[in-house]
Design an enzyme around this catalytic site. Structure first.
Site, PDB file in Angstrom:
ATOM      1  N   CYS A  84     -10.876  -0.158   6.210  1.00  0.00           N
ATOM      2  CA  CYS A  84     -11.832  -1.031   6.919  1.00  0.00           C
ATOM      3  C   CYS A  84     -13.055  -0.254   7.387  1.00  0.00           C
ATOM      4  O   CYS A  84     -14.000  -0.853   7.905  1.00  0.00           O
ATOM      5  CB  CYS A  84     -11.148  -1.699   8.104  1.00  0.00           C
ATOM      6  SG  CYS A  84      -9.568  -2.442   7.662  1.00  0.00           S
ATOM      7  N   ILE A 210      -9.671 -13.859   7.480  1.00  0.00           N
ATOM      8  CA  ILE A 210      -9.863 -13.316   6.125  1.00  0.00           C
ATOM      9  C   ILE A 210     -11.236 -13.785   5.653  1.00  0.00           C
ATOM     10  O   ILE A 210     -11.549 -14.974   5.733  1.00  0.00           O
ATOM     11  CB  ILE A 210      -8.744 -13.822   5.199  1.00  0.00           C
ATOM     12  CG1 ILE A 210      -7.406 -13.231   5.653  1.00  0.00           C
ATOM     13  CG2 ILE A 210      -9.035 -13.466   3.754  1.00  0.00           C
ATOM     14  CD1 ILE A 210      -6.205 -13.891   4.994  1.00  0.00           C
ATOM     15  N   LYS A 330     -13.683 -10.405  14.978  1.00  0.00           N
ATOM     16  CA  LYS A 330     -12.820 -11.493  15.441  1.00  0.00           C
ATOM     17  C   LYS A 330     -13.365 -12.874  15.070  1.00  0.00           C
ATOM     18  O   LYS A 330     -12.626 -13.711  14.582  1.00  0.00           O
ATOM     19  CB  LYS A 330     -12.708 -11.321  16.964  1.00  0.00           C
ATOM     20  CG  LYS A 330     -11.895 -12.325  17.676  1.00  0.00           C
ATOM     21  CD  LYS A 330     -10.452 -12.155  17.334  1.00  0.00           C
ATOM     22  CE  LYS A 330      -9.725 -13.463  17.439  1.00  0.00           C
ATOM     23  NZ  LYS A 330     -10.137 -14.508  16.538  1.00  0.00           N
ATOM     24  N   HIS A 334     -14.439 -10.471   8.966  1.00  0.00           N
ATOM     25  CA  HIS A 334     -14.178  -9.070   8.615  1.00  0.00           C
ATOM     26  C   HIS A 334     -13.987  -8.915   7.111  1.00  0.00           C
ATOM     27  O   HIS A 334     -12.869  -8.755   6.638  1.00  0.00           O
ATOM     28  CB  HIS A 334     -12.948  -8.596   9.389  1.00  0.00           C
ATOM     29  CG  HIS A 334     -12.571  -7.171   9.162  1.00  0.00           C
ATOM     30  ND1 HIS A 334     -13.484  -6.177   8.843  1.00  0.00           N
ATOM     31  CD2 HIS A 334     -11.354  -6.550   9.233  1.00  0.00           C
ATOM     32  CE1 HIS A 334     -12.843  -5.023   8.719  1.00  0.00           C
ATOM     33  NE2 HIS A 334     -11.557  -5.218   8.936  1.00  0.00           N
TER      34      HIS A 334
END
Ligand SMILES: [Zn+2]
Lengths: 388, 141
Positions: A84, A210, A330, A334
């Site tokens: 990430c 997602i 959040k 992401h």
């Protein structure tokens, strides 16, 4: 060493675009970044591109040349992968390249395509950021790993699910005016508390969604910006990176993130600033507990005190230190390999004054981004400052 | 290697497979350097200090649960195992990560708390029969 300026930033809307290829997503972000920068793409000397799971999601390796084509640049192009934190490390190497005088113009960013996969395959894909032999095979999922950290945090310092729900509620509220955000709807603390469990103590609204999306930044030297009379008031003045043991269970403390401590220390030293100078932050809240750990590693709160920051209103939009005014991972979303670049894009706009939430930080001069990979075995921190 | 039909695929990592064999035989171990850093195989050097002088040291018979989570959303490999308890347990020279089982999972995952004493063993995933590290309550049922 030269100053590194953010000449332009570009994002795709973050969200669900299962019908769009990765190359199209990155092309859109890059196009927007070039428009914002008013830089001739023929001047780009390198492309640093972040991506995590393209081989799984698109059956596509070797993505950097593909993305150079998509952006319309012909130059050395390299893909960076640190889970990430993939775009974070891609941007960091671009910053170092420009700062060292090795290039005047570098295009950096990243892309991730995720929603075209079934949810269980995404879960499996994200789990490969953990140690396969000793974590993934032993039942550790990505949310599960952060849940282990949350339980350890509560055990060491105290804190409750309600504290975490305040983080979720804050970041969802921040995303409402952000046209690039995936979830532009408010979520109350009670709604977050009542959501179904994912990996206890983390429930649905403790987790980022997602997301498909891409980010792109045009980074230039101060000299190039002056020569071309660019409007590039924000500088990347500090960069730092840290690495820790891969498996969570091998860390000295299960509720601390030393890789981010190291990244923050290095970035602050590079910029010549202190945590107390920071006016605004974009941090890696893949899960609500991750925002807490980030604030503590960045030295903005003492260990054990970050948990109350959102509930007490310190990090809300109207607080003394707004955190994740973009909505964070959040609520903004992401797209794993794009996130590190999007944080810098959002912070640049916040500092320039052209972000819908800029009004909350109109006097801000120093901002920080925190991008983490896995359970923070990798971490990248950048310091951005208003230079003019 | 197991002696049933599940051994068609080679073990993904010989050192890891042998380490699981040892754990299953009650001879779980860590690799420990002269400065006392414990790690799990395969290792050529200590990941903390780089020492190549690694020797096998037995894990403590009973470990202490340091953290845990009840996982409700599993990866595909654990589809039929969920909900289950994921835990990190301190066994002296190193920690282990695995799944905590109570013996009878019909009523859902067992109750657990940090500080609980557990023993380490090797079990099978309900989903596909693959081996994994499991923990069971120590000192009786
Ligand atoms: Zn050692």
């Amino acid at each position: 060493m030269t100053d590194v300026r953010v000449a332009g930033v570009g994002l795709t809307p973050f969200g669900s675009h299962p019908e769009r290829t990765g190359r199209d997503l990155f092309a859109e972000a890059a196009l927007r970044a070039f428009e914002d920068a008013a830089v001739d793409r023929a001047d780009v000397e390198e492309l640093n591109y972040g991506n995590f799971m393209g081989a799984l999601a698109e059956h596509q390796g070797h993505q950097a040349p593909l993305m150079a084509e998509a952006a319309g640049v012909r130059c050395p192009a390299t893909r960076y992968e640190s889970a990430c934190a993939s775009a974070g490390v891609a941007v960091r190497e671009a910053v170092r390249t420009v700062a060292a005088g090795d290039a005047d113009v570098v295009l950096a960013g990243g892309m991730e395509r995720m929603t075209n996969l079934p949810t269980d395959e995404v879960t499996e894909g994200l789990a490969i950021a953990a140690d396969d032999l000793f974590e993934a095979r032993a039942g550790v999922t990505f949310p599960g790993a952060y849940a282990l950290m949350a339980t350890a945090y509560f055990d060491a310092y105290g804190g409750t699910r309600a504290d975490l729900a305040h983080v979720a509620s804050k970041n969802h509220a921040n995303a409402v005016p952000n046209e690039y955000a995936q979830y532009r709807k408010e979520v109350s603390v009670d709604e977050a508390l009542d959501a179904p469990p994912v990996a206890e103590p983390l429930h649905l609204y403790d987790a980022c969604p997602i997301t498909d999306g891409a980010s792109a930044l045009v980074l230039v030297s101060e000299e190039y910006a002056a020569e071309h009379d660019l409007d590039a008031p924000v500088a990347v003045t500090g960069t730092g990176q840290g690495t820790d043991r891969m498996a969570l269970g091998d860390r000295e403390h299960l509720a601390r993130t030393p890789a981010a401590d190291a990244a923050a220390d290095a970035a602050y030293a590079d910029a010549g600033v202190e945590p107390g100078d920071v006016d605004v932050a974009e941090v890696h809240d893949c899960f609500t507990i991750a925002e807490v750990l980030a604030l503590e590693s960045l030295g903005l709160f003492e260990p054990g005190e970050g948990i109350a920051a959102a509930r007490e209103g310190v990090t809300t939009a109207d607080g003394d230190l707004p955190v994740n005014l973009s909505g964070g991972l959040k609520a903004k979303g992401h797209p794993v390999g794009a996130t590190g670049g999007s944080q810098i894009a959002e912070l640049t706009r916040l500092l320039r004054g052209d972000h819908p939430n800029s009004g909350h930080v109109s006097d801000a001069e120093v901002g920080v981004t925190h991008n983490a990979g896995g359970t923070v075995a990798s971490a990248v921190v950048h310091v951005l400052e208003v230079a003019e | 290697m197991s002696d049933d039909g599940a051994d068609a695929a080679p073990p993904p990592d010989r050192a890891h497979a042998e380490w699981l064999d040892a754990l299953a035989a009650g001879e779980g171990f860590a690799l420990v350097c002269p400065r006392g850093h414990g790690s799990l195989p395969p290792r050529r050097v200590c990941p903390e200090c780089g020492s190549s002088d690694l020797s096998r040291e037995a894990l403590d018979e009973t470990g202490t649960v340091e953290t845990y989570s009840v996982v409700h959303v599993p990866s595909p490999r654990f589809a039929d195992d969920a909900p289950y308890v994921s835990a990190v347990v301190d066994f002296g020279p190193t920690r282990l990560t695995g799944v905590l089982r109570g013996g009878d999972e019909t009523d859902g995952p067992p109750a657990v708390d940090t500080g609980d004493a557990v023993a380490a063993d090797v079990g099978e995933r309900a989903t596909d029969g693959e081996r994994l590290v499991v923990f069971r309550p120590a000192g009786g049922d």
